[in-house]
Design an enzyme around this catalytic site. Sequence first.
Site, short mmCIF file in Angstrom:
data_model
loop_
_atom_site.label_atom_id
_atom_site.label_comp_id
_atom_site.label_asym_id
_atom_site.label_seq_id
_atom_site.Cartn_x
_atom_site.Cartn_y
_atom_site.Cartn_z
N LYS A 19 0.87 -1.17 0.00
CA LYS A 19 0.00 0.00 0.00
C LYS A 19 0.91 1.23 0.00
O LYS A 19 1.92 1.24 0.71
CB LYS A 19 -0.90 -0.01 1.24
CG LYS A 19 -1.90 1.14 1.30
CD LYS A 19 -2.84 1.03 2.50
CE LYS A 19 -3.87 2.14 2.53
NZ LYS A 19 -4.79 2.06 3.68
N SER A 31 -9.77 2.44 2.73
CA SER A 31 -8.83 3.11 1.89
C SER A 31 -7.85 2.18 1.16
O SER A 31 -7.23 2.62 0.19
CB SER A 31 -8.02 4.10 2.72
OG SER A 31 -7.24 3.42 3.69
N SER A 65 -10.23 0.03 6.90
CA SER A 65 -9.61 0.09 5.58
C SER A 65 -8.93 -1.17 5.07
O SER A 65 -8.54 -1.21 3.90
CB SER A 65 -8.60 1.23 5.53
OG SER A 65 -9.28 2.43 5.33
N1 GLN Z 1 -13.27 4.97 6.00
C1 GLN Z 1 -12.70 5.36 7.24
C2 GLN Z 1 -12.18 6.78 7.15
O1 GLN Z 1 -12.31 7.37 6.12
C3 GLN Z 1 -11.60 4.43 7.63
C4 GLN Z 1 -10.38 4.62 6.85
C5 GLN Z 1 -9.24 3.76 7.29
O2 GLN Z 1 -9.43 2.75 7.94
N2 GLN Z 1 -8.04 4.20 6.94
O3 GLN Z 1 -11.67 7.31 8.08
#
Ligand code: GLN
Length: 483
Positions: A75, A150, A174
């Site tokens: 990632k 994400s 995410s």
């Molecule tokens: N969707 C959540 C956010 O936007 C979690 C994102 C994540 O786990 N990095 O904060």
Amino acid sequence: MHTKTLKELAQCLRSGEFSSLELTQAFLNRIKKHQDLNAYITVTEELALQNAKAADARIASGNATVLTGIPIAQKDIFCTLDVKTTCGSKMLDNFTAPYNATVVEKLNQAGAVMLGKLNMDEFAMGSSNETSFYGVVKNPWNINTVPGGSSGGSAAAVAARLTVCATGTDTGGSIRQPAALCGITGLKPTYGRISRYGMIAYASSLDQGGPMTRNAEDAAILLQTMAGFDEKDSTSVDQPVPDYSAGLNAPLKGLKIGLPKEFFGSGLNSDMAATLEIAINEYKKLGAEIKEISMPNLKLAIPAYYVIAPAECSANLSRFDGVRYGYRCDNPSDLADLYTRSRGEAFGKEVKRRILMGTYALSAGYYDAYYIKAQKIRRLISDDFKNALADVDVIMGPVTPTTAFGIGEKMDDPIEMYLSDIYTIAINLAGLPAMSIPAGFIDGMPVGLQIIGNYFAEDRLLNLAHQFQQVTNWHQHSPKGFE
Ligand code: GLN
């Protein structure tokens, strides 16, 4: 070659059926062929081929690890020495880290071959990969839908067989949410299990890296190398790393599974409920007992998270000021102009929204009303889990309220987007480990089942996931056109 699992590939490399160089080339070709998915931000072709050759030599010399010669993709939140690290942002479009993240370093040391860096929501803020400066990633199961976020690039790349395994990070869902939407296996470990050193911070008290693979057996192999104490991360926990593959076949007889009624209530759509019921039935057949439990504070997870995470992000992202590294605006007139234009021009809309929310929640006069209150709720949520896990071995639930939604569908409605993490966020607030495993399909789109365990019970989760994958084949399906 691309259809094989990590474990199978390791055996093939060992037996000489093919070389890491051939394998790496095969994946590089697939990445090129399926560029339209936009899963990768950077493909490190030359470096990968060079490392594959070195891996072949290491295998021949007899001192290889199970990961030696295995293709992997990172990632783009993990810093990589000499390879650009963008975090999905224009802010870091020109950034090359002077060091490797601990996770990257460990995987490199083991001999894994990095294919490239994966697309993601900007600074990991998002649930659909649509906030990435590099554009949305397409879900290989239906290219008009999002892969989740994400870690959307990671999930799409594993599902489309553009790598056999990937890393992800999970602050509020995410790893699990994109894993569910793309039909793969994702594990978010206990907070502190994996080093955050060199993993660009979003909300430091919630962020945790983890493996994303097609099955639990492979996740165990990857976690083995990723996990462990790191003195460079002050929140890393100094606890021995068990052998995650050793317990995969432990029988599940007598296992107690808790189903929170708050997860399975009227909010859950009926197709999702029916699919999960069939999956949970498999566990009954394997000898587990099911118990309904109640966790009354779960409903407070989203509001608490959207105070705490933005508060931490507003502090973490203050380092991107156009001075030290990253984007700098042209011809600043003075220092204030340099700060405001650099940040204004390089951060996307969602990141700005979070910084504003966080700064507001932390400001004098509002701190007690928002931030302190959210921290108190966080404790209540942790206590809910503690009480529940005193009674049952694991908790199960949905990962997402629906299957993958359409590209563009939720971008104008941040609240609607935030709700897509309703089943995952509480786990981060409590710091617990959880997995998403493929558990069926609705109208051809994958569904994930979530398994939540006690602190450092990753081995137990992997065991449950593996046993399920011995009696079901949801994890073996591949999206059409990517077989
Ligand atoms: N969707 C959540 C956010 O936007 C979690 C994102 C994540 O786990 N990095 O904060």
